[in-house]
Design a protein around this motif. Structure first.
Motif: not given
Length: 460
Positions: A33, A39, A158-159, A234
């Motif tokens: 990630y 992020g 992104s997470f 990402p």
């Protein structure tokens, strides 16, 4: 006010459904990630652009009177401009854009989306008829469709899954704050433009105040679109096969029908009620209590922003419930908050004082805005990530048509055709609580068991 899928993880604690079909290609490593800094930078940039999108989408709510007068429109025509004129292309464009987002650079799609909607928003200021304004509003909808779908996909990748609800809540807060900021700052801007009157602009000729406002709020986005190149795209959790269409997505949705009905239709109805309140409460204050845009804007804007500031609290609460093993946390929390919001939505238009109306409006929004981020987050935590773009697009299509076409149009239609009196717009808003919002709560309740089974991998 108006719309995902999930970041997959190889960890045993992942929330990914285990009955999903095998991916076309291997997934990146769980740890692959973006860094927390990257992020949250991504969220911050998308947050800012979301504020811009809601400003361009909702500024019309402060100019209903002048637009009606200059173009000779009815409440129903205004509601068509605020709703279906924007929503039809917003939803239809989600289908091809969903496929593009699964194949091409999402940053490029986001850049083009912001540019298109900004040009179209500024073009609203050049319209001189209902048809011209409707066409420009359709362009705004087309551009914003790619932004919403692409942003959900980027934030979701992104997470890790157990942090998605908070990140999505912060991102969605930008959009809801955008609706507040358009009132807070737009009210004085509209008031100043109305006071100054028509003006002659180079190349454009004489423009009415409302036309000037559209151009001033729309044009800056043409430059702000370049902000999407400041964050790193990402990696996708799983790759999509080159020839894939929507068949896989529909097959997965059919296996979990109650869950996706709650997500697509339930959240669409909740958004419809929210948008209806956002766009028509200012009109109620103007008609019933005689408030002017310069007063309505700051008051409603502050109420909206204060309610939006609580959205991350909803996301944090749901993440905690989810980590503790409640796999239907998203639908459970939205069911509770919708039921709590309904009495405030009714009381807002029965009280005698306009300030009491504003207080009830804030309470309603503080509760109902739980649904603003939980719709995308719900879809993310139950959908295989290689279906992300396509399921995101279907979610935007379904919830968007219901919310953005139905929300504003329902109020205008009920006011014109049922009550037959523009002064009874408050009764139309109360009607929307019973006919639009409470059915959403029912769908959330019916979808909870299906959501739990999707996590367990059992057939639905």
């Amino acid at each position: 006010m108006s719309e995902p899928a999930l970041s997959m993880s190889a960890s045993p604690s992942s929330s990914a459904p285990i009955d999903s079909p095998a991916p076309p290609s291997p997934a990146p490593a769980t740890a692959d990630y973006p860094s927390p800094f990257m992020g949250w930078l991504t969220v911050a940039i998308l947050f800012l652009l979301y504020i811009l999108s809601l400003t361009d989408r909702n500024i019309m709510a402060l100019m209903v009177g002048p637009i009606k007068q200059d173009l000779g429109l009815s409440d129903l025509q205004i509601s068509l401009l605020q709703g279906p004129a924007f929503a039809v292309l917003f939803c239809l464009c989600a289908i091809p854009l969903g496929m593009a987002l699964d194949r091409f650079s999402r940053r490029i799609v986001l850049y083009l989306s912001v540019t298109v909607w900004s040009i179209a928003a500024a073009s609203c200021g050049l319209a001189g008829s209902f048809i011209g304004l409707a066409m420009a509003r359709a362009g705004v909808g087309a551009g914003e469709s790619g932004f919403g779908t692409g942003s959900y996909s980027v934030v979701g990748d992104s997470f890790p899954p157990h942090r998605v609800s908070l990140a999505m809540s912060v991102f969605i807060m930008g959009g809801v704050m955008g609706a507040g900021i358009v009132f807070l700052l737009g009210g004085p801007i509209v008031g100043a433009a109305m006071k100054a009157g028509p003006a002659t602009w180079p190349l454009f000729g004489t423009l009415q105040p409302w036309q000037q406002v559209f151009i001033m709020t729309g044009a800056p986005g043409i430059l702000l679109a370049f902000l999407v190149f400041l964050f790193r795209e990402p990696p996708r959790r799983k790759a999509v096969s080159a020839g894939a269409g929507y068949g896989e997505a529909w097959a997965y949705i059919r296996r979990h029908k109650p869950l996706y009905t709650a997500a697509f239709v339930g959240f669409g109805l909740a958004y419809a009620a929210t948008i209806g309140f956002q766009l028509w409460t200012p009109v109620y204050l103007a008609r019933v209590h005689g408030w002017q845009p310069a007063q309505i804007g700051p008051v409603i804007g502050i109420a909206q922003i204060a309610a939006a500031a609580l959205i991350p609290l909803h996301g944090w609460t749901v993440d905690r419930l989810y980590r503790r093993g409640r796999k239907d946390a998203h639908l459970f929390w939205c069911l509770m908050t919708v039921l709590a919001a309904a009495p405030f939505g009714i009381a807002a238009f029965l009280v005698a004082s306009p300030w009491a109306t504003v207080a009830c409006y804030w309470c309603f929004m503080a509760l109902i805005l739980s649904t603003a981020s939980m719709g995308p987050a719900t879809v993310q935590v139950v959908t295989p990530a290689y279906l992300r773009g396509r399921v995101s697009a279907l979610y935007v299509l379904a919830s968007g048509l219901i919310a953005m076409a139905g929300g504003p149009a329902f109020i205008g239609l009920v006011t014109d055709k049922l009550w037959g009196d523009e002064m009874k717009v408050g009764l139309s808003l109360i009607t929307s609580v019973f006919c639009v919002l409470l059915p959403a709560a029912l769908l959330f309740a019916l979808g909870r068991a299906s959501m739990r089974r999707a996590h367990e991998g059992d057939p639905v």
